[in-house]
Design a protein around this motif. Sequence first.
Motif, PDB file in Angstrom:
ATOM      1  N   LEU A  12       0.828  -1.211   0.000  1.00 25.96           N
ATOM      2  CA  LEU A  12       0.000   0.000   0.000  1.00 25.96           C
ATOM      3  C   LEU A  12       0.861   1.260   0.000  1.00 25.96           C
ATOM      4  O   LEU A  12       0.510   2.266  -0.644  1.00 25.96           O
ATOM      5  CB  LEU A  12      -0.943  -0.011   1.201  1.00 25.96           C
ATOM      6  CG  LEU A  12      -2.054  -1.076   1.173  1.00 25.96           C
ATOM      7  CD1 LEU A  12      -2.842  -1.061   2.469  1.00 25.96           C
ATOM      8  CD2 LEU A  12      -2.985  -0.871  -0.012  1.00 25.96           C
ATOM      9  N   GLU A  13       1.969   1.195   0.702  1.00 25.24           N
ATOM     10  CA  GLU A  13       2.882   2.341   0.726  1.00 25.24           C
ATOM     11  C   GLU A  13       3.448   2.599  -0.666  1.00 25.24           C
ATOM     12  O   GLU A  13       3.531   3.748  -1.124  1.00 25.24           O
ATOM     13  CB  GLU A  13       4.009   2.075   1.731  1.00 25.24           C
ATOM     14  CG  GLU A  13       5.003   3.221   1.860  1.00 25.24           C
ATOM     15  CD  GLU A  13       6.125   2.884   2.831  1.00 25.24           C
ATOM     16  OE1 GLU A  13       7.228   3.429   2.658  1.00 25.24           O
ATOM     17  OE2 GLU A  13       5.910   2.053   3.747  1.00 25.24           O
ATOM     18  N   GLU A  18      -4.145   6.863  -2.751  1.00 22.22           N
ATOM     19  CA  GLU A  18      -4.982   8.026  -2.471  1.00 22.22           C
ATOM     20  C   GLU A  18      -4.817   9.074  -3.571  1.00 22.22           C
ATOM     21  O   GLU A  18      -3.702   9.420  -3.958  1.00 22.22           O
ATOM     22  CB  GLU A  18      -4.618   8.645  -1.120  1.00 22.22           C
ATOM     23  CG  GLU A  18      -4.965   7.769   0.080  1.00 22.22           C
ATOM     24  CD  GLU A  18      -3.847   6.788   0.433  1.00 22.22           C
ATOM     25  OE1 GLU A  18      -2.900   6.656  -0.392  1.00 22.22           O
ATOM     26  OE2 GLU A  18      -3.914   6.177   1.506  1.00 22.22           O
ATOM     27  N   GLY A  19      -5.942   9.562  -4.069  1.00 19.99           N
ATOM     28  CA  GLY A  19      -5.913  10.546  -5.142  1.00 19.99           C
ATOM     29  C   GLY A  19      -5.923   9.940  -6.534  1.00 19.99           C
ATOM     30  O   GLY A  19      -5.889  10.674  -7.529  1.00 19.99           O
ATOM     31  N   SER A  20      -5.977   8.594  -6.641  1.00 15.03           N
ATOM     32  CA  SER A  20      -6.019   7.925  -7.943  1.00 15.03           C
ATOM     33  C   SER A  20      -7.461   7.837  -8.440  1.00 15.03           C
ATOM     34  O   SER A  20      -8.401   7.700  -7.646  1.00 15.03           O
ATOM     35  CB  SER A  20      -5.426   6.517  -7.855  1.00 15.03           C
ATOM     36  OG  SER A  20      -4.079   6.555  -7.441  1.00 15.03           O
ATOM     37  N   GLN A  21      -7.621   7.879  -9.740  1.00 12.14           N
ATOM     38  CA  GLN A  21      -8.935   7.685 -10.354  1.00 12.14           C
ATOM     39  C   GLN A  21      -9.019   6.280 -10.931  1.00 12.14           C
ATOM     40  O   GLN A  21      -8.100   5.823 -11.612  1.00 12.14           O
ATOM     41  CB  GLN A  21      -9.191   8.698 -11.462  1.00 12.14           C
ATOM     42  CG  GLN A  21     -10.611   8.612 -12.032  1.00 12.14           C
ATOM     43  CD  GLN A  21     -10.832   9.553 -13.192  1.00 12.14           C
ATOM     44  OE1 GLN A  21      -9.958   9.734 -14.037  1.00 12.14           O
ATOM     45  NE2 GLN A  21     -12.015  10.174 -13.245  1.00 12.14           N
ATOM     46  N   GLU A  88      -9.030   6.896   0.166  1.00 12.44           N
ATOM     47  CA  GLU A  88      -8.371   6.208   1.283  1.00 12.44           C
ATOM     48  C   GLU A  88      -7.975   4.814   0.837  1.00 12.44           C
ATOM     49  O   GLU A  88      -8.709   4.143   0.101  1.00 12.44           O
ATOM     50  CB  GLU A  88      -9.327   6.116   2.482  1.00 12.44           C
ATOM     51  CG  GLU A  88      -8.763   5.373   3.677  1.00 12.44           C
ATOM     52  CD  GLU A  88      -9.809   5.083   4.739  1.00 12.44           C
ATOM     53  OE1 GLU A  88      -9.534   5.353   5.918  1.00 12.44           O
ATOM     54  OE2 GLU A  88     -10.901   4.579   4.389  1.00 12.44           O
ATOM     55  N   ALA A  89      -6.808   4.375   1.284  1.00 13.65           N
ATOM     56  CA  ALA A  89      -6.349   3.006   1.018  1.00 13.65           C
ATOM     57  C   ALA A  89      -5.529   2.560   2.222  1.00 13.65           C
ATOM     58  O   ALA A  89      -4.354   2.909   2.348  1.00 13.65           O
ATOM     59  CB  ALA A  89      -5.530   2.940  -0.261  1.00 13.65           C
ATOM     60  N   VAL A  90      -6.171   1.788   3.106  1.00  9.99           N
ATOM     61  CA  VAL A  90      -5.512   1.394   4.358  1.00  9.99           C
ATOM     62  C   VAL A  90      -5.786  -0.070   4.660  1.00  9.99           C
ATOM     63  O   VAL A  90      -6.746  -0.660   4.145  1.00  9.99           O
ATOM     64  CB  VAL A  90      -6.004   2.249   5.549  1.00  9.99           C
ATOM     65  CG1 VAL A  90      -5.658   3.706   5.348  1.00  9.99           C
ATOM     66  CG2 VAL A  90      -7.508   2.058   5.758  1.00  9.99           C
ATOM     67  N   ARG A  99      -9.028  -1.659   3.074  1.00 17.23           N
ATOM     68  CA  ARG A  99     -10.228  -0.854   2.810  1.00 17.23           C
ATOM     69  C   ARG A  99      -9.874   0.289   1.869  1.00 17.23           C
ATOM     70  O   ARG A  99      -8.962   1.074   2.139  1.00 17.23           O
ATOM     71  CB  ARG A  99     -10.798  -0.294   4.112  1.00 17.23           C
ATOM     72  CG  ARG A  99     -12.086   0.541   3.905  1.00 17.23           C
ATOM     73  CD  ARG A  99     -12.595   1.111   5.211  1.00 17.23           C
ATOM     74  NE  ARG A  99     -11.677   2.129   5.745  1.00 17.23           N
ATOM     75  CZ  ARG A  99     -11.562   2.412   7.045  1.00 17.23           C
ATOM     76  NH1 ARG A  99     -12.274   1.749   7.940  1.00 17.23           N
ATOM     77  NH2 ARG A  99     -10.714   3.335   7.461  1.00 17.23           N
ATOM     78  N   LEU A 100     -10.597   0.347   0.754  1.00 12.53           N
ATOM     79  CA  LEU A 100     -10.468   1.460  -0.178  1.00 12.53           C
ATOM     80  C   LEU A 100     -11.759   2.260  -0.132  1.00 12.53           C
ATOM     81  O   LEU A 100     -12.854   1.694  -0.285  1.00 12.53           O
ATOM     82  CB  LEU A 100     -10.242   0.965  -1.607  1.00 12.53           C
ATOM     83  CG  LEU A 100      -9.058   0.020  -1.870  1.00 12.53           C
ATOM     84  CD1 LEU A 100      -9.044  -0.389  -3.343  1.00 12.53           C
ATOM     85  CD2 LEU A 100      -7.750   0.662  -1.485  1.00 12.53           C
ATOM     86  N   ALA A 101     -11.645   3.548   0.072  1.00 12.02           N
ATOM     87  CA  ALA A 101     -12.815   4.425  -0.001  1.00 12.02           C
ATOM     88  C   ALA A 101     -12.798   5.096  -1.365  1.00 12.02           C
ATOM     89  O   ALA A 101     -11.791   5.694  -1.764  1.00 12.02           O
ATOM     90  CB  ALA A 101     -12.794   5.457   1.119  1.00 12.02           C
TER      91      ALA A 101
END
Length: 474
Positions: A12-13, A18-21, A88-90, A99-101
């Motif tokens: 994930l790091e 985050e911020g990807s479409q 979010e990607a955590v 979890r991806l928001a």
Amino acid sequence: MSLNWKEINLVLEELSLEGSQIQNAVQSAFDVIVLRVHKKGETKNILISLGSGACRLHQTFSAFPKTDKPLRFAQFLNSRIVNGWITEAVQLGDNRIVRLAVKRGEFIYKLYVRLWSNAANFIVTDSDGVILDAMRRLPKKGEVTGGTFLPENIEVKTNVLKREYKVRQLEGEGSFCQKLDKYYAEKGGSLSLEALKEQAKRNYEGSMGRIAAALERLREKKKSFSDADRFKKYGDLILSNIAFIKPGDKWLETEIDDEQFRIGLDPLSKPSVCAEKYYEQYRKAKSGLSEIQREIEAGEKELKEINEKLERLLEEKNPLVLAKLLKSVSGHGITVQVSKKDKSRPGLSFKRGEWLIIVGRDARENDELLRRYVKGNDLWLHARDYHGSYVFVKQRAGKSVPLDILLDAGNLAIFYSKGRNNRKGDLFYTQVKYLRRAKNGPKGLVIPTQEKNLHVAVDDERLRSLEECKVYSV
């Protein structure tokens, strides 16, 4: 093995989602999906695999195939989250649940990827945790549309001795995602090249062994027919020595070109009748010999084609492509579609929805279909009391033949029989495994057992609609 929680955090790091479409979702197999995401001029393909022993999420650098027919979950994702933004990607603690928001318009979706080898799943909920769909629908766990999934609320047990995990040191150059992609492609679980190639070998070597055994039996039978000329010579010798044969003789002993012959006779039959019997044996042996030779040639060709298909599979370098090819299998058997060239099937074929109906129009086509194109659980139909077509309905796993399809097949059986002009007739129908060949009968002749009866009146409208469903190759 599957990713551990520390490896998931490292992935994930590296991905920095985050911020990807999200641009697209492709499901190359039931348990594999790829999300194409774009951020700051860079496009990444994020592979999510729920395969047993190889649950993982990472960037993939290999081409991934599309299925011939879009799968349900990918269609759902494309309808809901494509063009959405990942906010979010955590990972939830060390639970191996990612979890991806995703925000699309006014809606916020939560995508949960549970990377547990014994219970992996990919679940999409709304912002309140109501399940919209799941890659694996599991009613007993409540993981179906309308259920609730809130893994954040699961109570974490304390004072439990936990196993210490480390990030694996994998071979190769580049980022951890690049190393993971290479590792799983080559030897990581059921979707690795190593495992898939072993599966391909098992699938094909079984078929090759059966064909080779059948060819050996045919070659042995060919030997028994190879001296067919002997029967003709016996008939000729009987007729040329007919004046020396006495009523009741059991043998004719004669010599020609210094070769001795002792030919069996039927003491109750005339010599001419005995000669005719030998001529009949000669004709059958000659006919059988040519038929066996055709079967041997067809078997050798099939064996060569299967071997070539296996070789092409073993040369494939992309495990996702190989997995797709191995998924497109049917029958016991498994036919892997590695060539775009279609093999012609004798007779006529009609595709009604998901059901395939095949019609043999003469004895040769009937025989060829029985030998090479139908299996034991396929349905066979034939007009009672009339010469004509054999009609087959190909079996579908777990399905019984609907009445409408049975009537389609029945209409075809009457229409392609000598009883066509009567516009109606009775039919036999049973499964192919309950047919047996008539001993010494003409080509294609079979005797049914456990047959049922069906009376059919020809329906012109049904026949017209079937004509629109005709296919010309398989």
